[in-house]
Design an enzyme around this catalytic site. Structure first.
Site, mmCIF file in Angstrom:
data_model
loop_
_atom_site.group_PDB
_atom_site.id
_atom_site.type_symbol
_atom_site.label_atom_id
_atom_site.label_comp_id
_atom_site.label_asym_id
_atom_site.label_seq_id
_atom_site.Cartn_x
_atom_site.Cartn_y
_atom_site.Cartn_z
ATOM 1 N N LYS A 13 0.826 -1.297 0.017
ATOM 2 C CA LYS A 13 0.082 0.009 -0.064
ATOM 3 C C LYS A 13 1.081 1.267 -0.063
ATOM 4 C CE LYS A 13 -2.222 -1.111 3.871
ATOM 5 N NZ LYS A 13 -1.493 -2.375 4.185
ATOM 6 N N ARG A 88 -10.054 1.459 8.098
ATOM 7 C CA ARG A 88 -9.490 0.003 8.381
ATOM 8 C C ARG A 88 -10.633 -0.865 9.193
ATOM 9 N NH1 ARG A 88 -3.527 0.825 8.420
ATOM 10 N NH2 ARG A 88 -2.751 -1.328 8.895
ATOM 11 N N ARG A 133 11.509 -1.675 11.363
ATOM 12 C CA ARG A 133 10.464 -1.239 12.233
ATOM 13 C C ARG A 133 9.708 -2.116 13.390
ATOM 14 N NH1 ARG A 133 5.092 0.142 8.335
ATOM 15 N NH2 ARG A 133 3.771 -0.935 9.591
ATOM 16 N N ARG A 144 -0.820 -8.679 13.121
ATOM 17 C CA ARG A 144 -1.472 -7.814 11.906
ATOM 18 C C ARG A 144 -2.418 -8.135 11.089
ATOM 19 N NH1 ARG A 144 4.247 -5.445 10.542
ATOM 20 N NH2 ARG A 144 3.170 -4.310 9.138
HETATM 21 P P1 AP5 Z 1 4.675 -1.391 1.840
HETATM 22 O O1 AP5 Z 1 4.435 -0.607 0.935
HETATM 23 O O2 AP5 Z 1 5.236 -0.823 3.422
HETATM 24 O O3 AP5 Z 1 3.393 -2.466 2.241
HETATM 25 P P2 AP5 Z 1 2.106 -1.876 3.093
HETATM 26 O O4 AP5 Z 1 0.703 -2.613 2.596
HETATM 27 O O5 AP5 Z 1 1.921 -0.210 3.085
HETATM 28 O O6 AP5 Z 1 2.670 -2.593 4.543
HETATM 29 P P3 AP5 Z 1 2.573 -1.921 6.096
HETATM 30 O O7 AP5 Z 1 3.371 -3.021 6.714
HETATM 31 O O8 AP5 Z 1 3.190 -0.520 6.011
HETATM 32 O O9 AP5 Z 1 1.131 -1.769 6.344
HETATM 33 P P4 AP5 Z 1 0.439 -2.039 7.719
HETATM 34 O O10 AP5 Z 1 -1.053 -2.125 6.911
HETATM 35 O O11 AP5 Z 1 0.611 -3.000 8.435
HETATM 36 O O12 AP5 Z 1 0.756 -0.763 8.334
HETATM 37 P P5 AP5 Z 1 0.626 0.843 8.520
HETATM 38 O O13 AP5 Z 1 1.735 1.721 8.642
HETATM 39 O O14 AP5 Z 1 -0.819 1.272 7.609
HETATM 40 O O15 AP5 Z 1 5.904 -2.681 1.575
HETATM 41 C C1 AP5 Z 1 6.215 -3.454 2.639
HETATM 42 C C2 AP5 Z 1 7.384 -3.930 2.261
HETATM 43 O O16 AP5 Z 1 7.399 -4.831 0.786
HETATM 44 C C3 AP5 Z 1 8.344 -2.969 1.924
HETATM 45 O O17 AP5 Z 1 9.781 -3.265 2.345
HETATM 46 C C4 AP5 Z 1 8.646 -2.802 0.331
HETATM 47 O O18 AP5 Z 1 9.634 -2.322 -0.122
HETATM 48 C C5 AP5 Z 1 8.135 -4.321 0.076
HETATM 49 N N1 AP5 Z 1 7.485 -4.214 -1.318
HETATM 50 C C6 AP5 Z 1 6.340 -3.537 -1.756
HETATM 51 N N2 AP5 Z 1 5.648 -3.808 -2.875
HETATM 52 C C7 AP5 Z 1 6.588 -4.883 -3.399
HETATM 53 C C8 AP5 Z 1 6.512 -5.637 -4.581
HETATM 54 N N3 AP5 Z 1 5.692 -5.379 -5.527
HETATM 55 N N4 AP5 Z 1 7.633 -6.635 -4.614
HETATM 56 C C9 AP5 Z 1 8.433 -6.834 -3.721
HETATM 57 N N5 AP5 Z 1 8.639 -6.018 -2.432
HETATM 58 C C10 AP5 Z 1 7.653 -4.910 -2.240
HETATM 59 O O19 AP5 Z 1 -0.095 0.673 10.121
HETATM 60 C C11 AP5 Z 1 0.738 0.376 11.201
HETATM 61 C C12 AP5 Z 1 -0.131 0.236 12.557
HETATM 62 O O20 AP5 Z 1 -0.688 1.639 12.633
HETATM 63 C C13 AP5 Z 1 -1.111 -0.406 12.486
HETATM 64 O O21 AP5 Z 1 -0.952 -1.840 12.832
HETATM 65 C C14 AP5 Z 1 -2.142 0.012 13.620
HETATM 66 O O22 AP5 Z 1 -1.586 0.004 14.679
HETATM 67 C C15 AP5 Z 1 -1.901 1.550 13.194
HETATM 68 N N6 AP5 Z 1 -2.984 2.243 12.447
HETATM 69 C C16 AP5 Z 1 -2.792 2.729 11.063
HETATM 70 N N7 AP5 Z 1 -3.837 2.875 10.323
HETATM 71 C C17 AP5 Z 1 -4.737 2.595 11.251
HETATM 72 C C18 AP5 Z 1 -6.347 2.966 11.256
HETATM 73 N N8 AP5 Z 1 -6.759 3.561 10.279
HETATM 74 N N9 AP5 Z 1 -6.942 2.612 12.451
HETATM 75 C C19 AP5 Z 1 -6.324 2.031 13.495
HETATM 76 N N10 AP5 Z 1 -5.016 2.094 13.779
HETATM 77 C C20 AP5 Z 1 -4.107 2.173 12.415
#
Ligand code: AP5
Length: 190
Positions: A13, A88, A133, A144
């Site tokens: 994402k 979410r 991280r 997660r």
């Molecule tokens: P990345 O692009 O970071 O993927 P992502 O889907 O954004 O994964 P995240 O781990 O950041 O998402 P998340 O939903 O767990 O975390 P968030 O920050 O939203 O890619 C991941 C890895 O893969 C990277 O190393 C990248 O380089 C690699 N990659 C990407 N595309 C690739 C490809 N095509 N091929 C190979 N490699 C690739 O949330 C974190 C925390 O915040 C949550 O757990 C929660 O506690 C809180 N939070 C956030 N939003 C809310 C909400 N709306 N409500 C409540 N709590 C929330």
């Protein structure tokens, strides 16, 4: 264009939101990035969020919805936005709908980025080795993913029923996935 990007942790994402937001000329609004910046800055918001993030749980809706409501009032979001990681759960989706309806607006599309569990766990463990991280430990990654399945996956039907859902395969090279997303957007099909 008012877009939401939804998908499990590690689906790409954040990676794709940067590319697609730049392509569309709209701000990339990531609730995870905002929370992490506040944790790093030691703010009250960061202190409220950190224990939930470290455990892989959702930050309470009251905190998250207020933060997003405030962010969407910034001038750069007036012409559109790409929301990454929000909403979410169905409650957040209802709040977003109400926030937009106040100014007679609605979402244009919701892109669901699909990737299998094995791929996303592998990506997140690789990121853990490189970046460390806090929530990229194997145990928290598993939590997660469960939280996604239990609380966020129901949004897919919520948006499908409203005719907004575009499902995109998130496995493949980053630029290939970006091209798939852009091709799936409403304007590209108009
Ligand atoms: P990345 O692009 O970071 O993927 P992502 O889907 O954004 O994964 P995240 O781990 O950041 O998402 P998340 O939903 O767990 O975390 P968030 O920050 O939203 O890619 C991941 C890895 O893969 C990277 O190393 C990248 O380089 C690699 N990659 C990407 N595309 C690739 C490809 N095509 N091929 C190979 N490699 C690739 O949330 C974190 C925390 O915040 C949550 O757990 C929660 O506690 C809180 N939070 C956030 N939003 C809310 C909400 N709306 N409500 C409540 N709590 C929330």
């Amino acid at each position: 264009m008012r877009l939401v990007l939804v998908g499990p942790p590690g689906a790409g994402k954040g990676t794709q939101a940067q590319v697609v937001a730049a392509h569309l000329g709209v701000p990339h609004i990531s609730t995870g990035d905002i929370f992490r910046a506040n944790v790093a800055g030691g703010t009250d918001l960061g202190q409220q969020a950190q224990q939930f993030m470290d455990a892989g749980e959702l930050v309470p809706d009251s905190v998250t919805n207020a933060m997003v409501a405030d962010r969407l009032t910034h001038a750069d979001a007036a012409g559109g936005f790409l929301l990454d990681g929000y909403p979410r759960n169905p409650g957040q989706a209802e709040v977003l709908q109400e926030l937009l309806a106040r100014t007679d607006l609605e979402l244009d599309a919701v892109v669901e980025l699909v990737a299998d569990h094995e791929t996303v766990v592998q990506r997140l463990l690789e990121r853990a080795a490189k970046e460390g991280r806090a929530d990229d430990t194997e145990e928290v990654i598993r939590r997660r993913l469960d939280v996604y399945d239990e609380q966020t996956a129901p949004l897919v039907d919520f948006y499908r029923q409203r005719g907004l859902l575009r499902t995109v395969d998130g496995v493949g090279a980053v630029d290939e996935v970006s091209a798939r997303i852009i091709a799936a957007l409403p304007s590209a099909n108009a």
